[in-house]
Design an enzyme around this catalytic site. Structure first.
Site, PDB file in Angstrom:
ATOM      1  N   VAL A 118      24.536 -18.390 -77.195  1.00  0.00           N
ATOM      2  CA  VAL A 118      25.895 -18.836 -77.504  1.00  0.00           C
ATOM      3  C   VAL A 118      26.454 -19.790 -76.459  1.00  0.00           C
ATOM      4  O   VAL A 118      27.520 -20.380 -76.665  1.00  0.00           O
ATOM      5  CB  VAL A 118      26.864 -17.640 -77.692  1.00  0.00           C
ATOM      6  CG1 VAL A 118      26.453 -16.787 -78.870  1.00  0.00           C
ATOM      7  CG2 VAL A 118      26.995 -16.828 -76.410  1.00  0.00           C
ATOM      8  N   ASN A 155      30.731 -11.293 -81.160  1.00  0.00           N
ATOM      9  CA  ASN A 155      30.667 -10.100 -80.323  1.00  0.00           C
ATOM     10  C   ASN A 155      30.030 -10.351 -78.959  1.00  0.00           C
ATOM     11  O   ASN A 155      30.333  -9.646 -77.992  1.00  0.00           O
ATOM     12  CB  ASN A 155      29.877  -9.017 -81.053  1.00  0.00           C
ATOM     13  CG  ASN A 155      29.515  -7.858 -80.142  1.00  0.00           C
ATOM     14  OD1 ASN A 155      30.350  -7.025 -79.816  1.00  0.00           O
ATOM     15  ND2 ASN A 155      28.255  -7.808 -79.710  1.00  0.00           N
ATOM     16  N   SER A 180      39.348  -7.691 -76.061  1.00  0.00           N
ATOM     17  CA  SER A 180      39.365  -6.519 -75.184  1.00  0.00           C
ATOM     18  C   SER A 180      40.810  -6.168 -74.869  1.00  0.00           C
ATOM     19  O   SER A 180      41.687  -7.042 -74.877  1.00  0.00           O
ATOM     20  CB  SER A 180      38.622  -6.828 -73.873  1.00  0.00           C
ATOM     21  OG  SER A 180      38.778  -5.765 -72.941  1.00  0.00           O
ATOM     22  N   TYR A 239      36.860 -12.098 -66.328  1.00  0.00           N
ATOM     23  CA  TYR A 239      36.656 -11.446 -67.633  1.00  0.00           C
ATOM     24  C   TYR A 239      37.966 -11.388 -68.410  1.00  0.00           C
ATOM     25  O   TYR A 239      38.009 -11.734 -69.599  1.00  0.00           O
ATOM     26  CB  TYR A 239      36.106 -10.037 -67.415  1.00  0.00           C
ATOM     27  CG  TYR A 239      35.892  -9.258 -68.685  1.00  0.00           C
ATOM     28  CD1 TYR A 239      34.824  -9.550 -69.529  1.00  0.00           C
ATOM     29  CD2 TYR A 239      36.751  -8.222 -69.052  1.00  0.00           C
ATOM     30  CE1 TYR A 239      34.617  -8.839 -70.700  1.00  0.00           C
ATOM     31  CE2 TYR A 239      36.552  -7.505 -70.218  1.00  0.00           C
ATOM     32  CZ  TYR A 239      35.487  -7.811 -71.038  1.00  0.00           C
ATOM     33  OH  TYR A 239      35.290  -7.106 -72.203  1.00  0.00           O
ATOM     34  N   ALA A 240      39.043 -10.964 -67.746  1.00  0.00           N
ATOM     35  CA  ALA A 240      40.336 -10.861 -68.418  1.00  0.00           C
ATOM     36  C   ALA A 240      40.809 -12.227 -68.893  1.00  0.00           C
ATOM     37  O   ALA A 240      41.386 -12.353 -69.980  1.00  0.00           O
ATOM     38  CB  ALA A 240      41.365 -10.242 -67.479  1.00  0.00           C
ATOM     39  N   ALA A 241      40.545 -13.261 -68.103  1.00  0.00           N
ATOM     40  CA  ALA A 241      40.949 -14.615 -68.502  1.00  0.00           C
ATOM     41  C   ALA A 241      40.209 -15.043 -69.768  1.00  0.00           C
ATOM     42  O   ALA A 241      40.800 -15.660 -70.666  1.00  0.00           O
ATOM     43  CB  ALA A 241      40.678 -15.599 -67.367  1.00  0.00           C
ATOM     44  N   LYS A 278      38.998 -13.063 -72.122  1.00  0.00           N
ATOM     45  CA  LYS A 278      39.440 -12.285 -73.276  1.00  0.00           C
ATOM     46  C   LYS A 278      40.854 -12.683 -73.722  1.00  0.00           C
ATOM     47  O   LYS A 278      41.154 -12.693 -74.917  1.00  0.00           O
ATOM     48  CB  LYS A 278      39.358 -10.792 -72.972  1.00  0.00           C
ATOM     49  CG  LYS A 278      37.921 -10.292 -72.844  1.00  0.00           C
ATOM     50  CD  LYS A 278      37.094 -10.626 -74.073  1.00  0.00           C
ATOM     51  CE  LYS A 278      35.686 -10.071 -74.009  1.00  0.00           C
ATOM     52  NZ  LYS A 278      34.893 -10.375 -75.208  1.00  0.00           N
ATOM     53  N   ILE A 322      34.610   2.305 -74.315  1.00  0.00           N
ATOM     54  CA  ILE A 322      33.711   2.734 -75.375  1.00  0.00           C
ATOM     55  C   ILE A 322      32.403   3.230 -74.759  1.00  0.00           C
ATOM     56  O   ILE A 322      31.922   2.686 -73.765  1.00  0.00           O
ATOM     57  CB  ILE A 322      33.414   1.572 -76.354  1.00  0.00           C
ATOM     58  CG1 ILE A 322      34.732   0.979 -76.897  1.00  0.00           C
ATOM     59  CG2 ILE A 322      32.528   2.048 -77.497  1.00  0.00           C
ATOM     60  CD1 ILE A 322      35.584   1.930 -77.698  1.00  0.00           C
TER      61      ILE A 322
END
Length: 270
Positions: free
Chosen positions: A60, A86, A138, A151-153, A155, A184
């Site tokens: 991807v 995903n 997320s 990661y937060a940026a 998402k 999860i």
């Protein structure tokens, strides 16, 4: 076996394990033909819906790979009705330790990938006059764990991408939504827990963070994706749906005030 997705062709990126695998199997069990796009092929020998699953190599982060992937799916199956973005990665580093390469890699997988997948799939959805895109975001798109700045940026960016696609593609009969998982029970998260010596305490406290008293299962995320991919959600677009056991809805309290609540949750777990 159900029939909610009969005649549909679905793509699930990063579908060889964890949440992606649960999504692929759940869609296949509703009679969709599911194409898993991933860097490596895993065997699905334990899946009852094996005959509904196919694998096509996909990176991807590479536009040429995405273009070739979509062309191969269309050549083999003739249509694309559902796209589930995903595939994703995470790094655990403070802003001081993150490099520009770390940032660019996470952006390429988590945000550029979904953008490019939509770019090359949408023309086919537009041709058939319908389609649905489900992005896996997320809860960290609006709350953040330590050392997850990049990661937060990404998402939060996925959430914004979802809004834009929903607005732009609605007139073409294409819907776009995001599912936002909380904690999860995946291989990746289990490996994180196993870093600590007292695993049982970590698992218990993780469960207590959620008002429902436990962490989630991949199938529970997959069920939300299934609903969004089906006609049951035909008037739902541009939404961020959290699958997190209400974790993000509970206001934090001082430990002494929160103790009674924790005791009740512990009893539920016994």
């Amino acid at each position: 076996m159900g029939t909610r997705l009969s005649g549909k062709v679905a793509i699930v990126t990063g579908g060889n394990r964890g949440i992606g695998r649960a999504i692929a199997e759940t869609l296949a069990c509703e009679d969709a033909t599911v194409v898993i796009g991933d860097l490596r092929e895993d065997r699905f020998a334990d899946c009852a819906s094996l005959e509904r699953l196919a694998f096509v190599s996909l990176d991807v982060t590479n536009e040429a790979s995405i273009r070739a992937f979509v062309d191969e799916v269309l050549e083999k199956f003739g249509r694309i009705d559902i796209l589930v973005n995903n595939a994703g990665k995470v790094i655990h580093k403070s802003i001081d330790d993150q490099t520009a390469e770390d940032w660019d890699w996470l952006m390429a997988v988590n945000l550029r990938g979904p953008f490019l997948m939509a770019k090359y799939v949408v023309p086919e959805m537009r041709r058939i006059g319908a389609g649905t895109i489900v992005n896996i975001g997320s809860v960290e798109g609006y709350m953040v764990n330590p050392w997850h700045t990049a990661y937060a940026a990404t998402k939060a960016g996925v959430h914004g991408l979802t809004l834009g696609l929903a607005v732009d593609l609605g007139p073409d009969g294409i819907r776009c939504n995001t599912v936002c998982p909380g904690w999860i029970d995946t291989e990746l998260n289990r490996a994180y827990i196993e870093m600590y010596p007292d695993r049982s305490s970590i698992e218990r406290e993780l469960g207590q963070l959620h008002p429902v008293g436990r962490i989630g299962a991949p199938r529970e995320v997959a069920n939300a994706v299934l609903w969004l991919a089906s006609e049951e959600s035909s008037f739902v677009s541009g939404e961020m749906i959290s699958v997190d056991g209400a974790r993000t809805k509970k206001i934090s309290l001082p430990a002494i005030v929160d103790e009674e609540y924790r005791v009740k949750l512990t009893k539920l777990q016994l």
